[in-house]
Motif scaffolding. Sequence first.
Motif, PDB file in Angstrom:
ATOM      1  N   GLU A 150       0.838  -1.198   0.000  1.00  0.00           N
ATOM      2  CA  GLU A 150       0.000   0.000   0.000  1.00  0.00           C
ATOM      3  C   GLU A 150       0.877   1.254   0.000  1.00  0.00           C
ATOM      4  N   ARG A 152       0.738   5.762  -1.234  1.00  0.00           N
ATOM      5  CA  ARG A 152      -0.141   6.896  -1.523  1.00  0.00           C
ATOM      6  C   ARG A 152       0.272   7.533  -2.845  1.00  0.00           C
ATOM      7  N   ASP A 153      -0.732   7.850  -3.676  1.00  0.00           N
ATOM      8  CA  ASP A 153      -0.434   8.520  -4.936  1.00  0.00           C
ATOM      9  C   ASP A 153      -0.281  10.016  -4.709  1.00  0.00           C
ATOM     10  N   GLU A 154      -0.112  10.776  -5.789  1.00  0.00           N
ATOM     11  CA  GLU A 154       0.115  12.215  -5.667  1.00  0.00           C
ATOM     12  C   GLU A 154      -1.062  12.929  -5.008  1.00  0.00           C
ATOM     13  N   GLY A 155      -2.259  12.363  -5.158  1.00  0.00           N
ATOM     14  CA  GLY A 155      -3.434  12.964  -4.558  1.00  0.00           C
ATOM     15  C   GLY A 155      -3.658  12.561  -3.121  1.00  0.00           C
ATOM     16  N   GLY A 156      -2.757  11.738  -2.568  1.00  0.00           N
ATOM     17  CA  GLY A 156      -2.878  11.311  -1.188  1.00  0.00           C
ATOM     18  C   GLY A 156      -3.751  10.089  -0.985  1.00  0.00           C
ATOM     19  N   ARG A 157      -4.252   9.511  -2.092  1.00  0.00           N
ATOM     20  CA  ARG A 157      -5.096   8.321  -1.975  1.00  0.00           C
ATOM     21  C   ARG A 157      -4.243   7.068  -1.831  1.00  0.00           C
ATOM     22  N   ILE A 158      -4.764   6.125  -1.045  1.00  0.00           N
ATOM     23  CA  ILE A 158      -4.060   4.864  -0.851  1.00  0.00           C
ATOM     24  C   ILE A 158      -4.290   3.971  -2.066  1.00  0.00           C
ATOM     25  N   VAL A 159      -3.209   3.509  -2.667  1.00  0.00           N
ATOM     26  CA  VAL A 159      -3.300   2.588  -3.808  1.00  0.00           C
ATOM     27  C   VAL A 159      -2.525   1.314  -3.481  1.00  0.00           C
ATOM     28  N   THR A 160      -2.974   0.241  -4.031  1.00  0.00           N
ATOM     29  CA  THR A 160      -2.345  -1.066  -3.798  1.00  0.00           C
ATOM     30  C   THR A 160      -1.692  -1.543  -5.087  1.00  0.00           C
TER      31      THR A 160
END
Length: 340
Positions: A150, A152-160
Amino acid sequence: MKKLKLFLLMGLTYLVLSSSAWVKLTLVRPSELVLPDYIQSIALIDRTKQENTKQNKVEQIMTGEVFRQDEQAVFQLGEGFIEACSGTRRFVTVRTGERFTSDGTKSTFPTPLDWNTVSEICNKNQTDALLSVEIFDTDFILTNNPVKLETRDEGGRIVTRPVFRANGVAVINMGIRLYDATNRVILDEYQTSHRMNFEGEAGTLQGAINAMLDKVEATKRASYESGFTYGERITPTYYQVTRYFFNSPKKKLGAGVRYSEVGDWKNAINEWTKIVNTGKRKHAGHAAYNIAVGYEVLGDMEKAKEWAARSHTEFQEKDADEYYKMLCNRINDERMVSQQ
């Protein structure tokens, strides 16, 4: 909860390290096997060559062995052994470059070399003993373990995203005989397995495998380590340790620490002795502990033991008891080395 535990552990580690200074020491470890004093030089031979049978050819194909892979690996085993023996110079080692055919298997010892052959090799190389690698086999076990990571992308969202972890284990199975050419006895017959782990990580399985050492290089490195380990078995070897000592409170102990940082351990001991004589119990215990470390660095082991004991008994410094035992072990090791 896990993050909290990790934070507390990191904080505790920081507090411990920030309140201590350190010094590295080079110590000597006695050998496991003590050889007779008259054994001063050892010749090395490779006796792992297998008969050129159909069965052996099939095995090489099935296991994916490259050309002369085992021969190169045995050479690295010898390099590790020579390196281990070079530290204390207990033995002169002579690599003969000779390779003999074995009548054993890759898991069982062959019949011992006849003593005329042993004497001939030792006389030719002017050595007292003969080290013969007589069992040697390698294996490389590869496993992979895909996991999800896990971030975080540039927008601060958690990505897997998937991550592949490749794990390789190089296994060296070896058997060594050590022949005494003078008294015609086998001094050692030693068989063991040595394992070495390798890891790689990437976004693809192939990338993870590529990130590891390849099979041949991993096998060579593991072979070198197995030879070094055998060298440690028969000769004293040097190793490094880190001794930590107290740096806090800086107002009390700092002057001695500053002297230690420039290698002036006598003045460091003088400064810490003042704290023992005038300081509070806790500060005196820390200072006494530091004095023990100072005397160990200077090579006065009896004084080091004396001050470690005082730190523990008079000032109740809890770490001093373990340090006292470490000093006793060092003294015992050095006594054994002097006998070897």
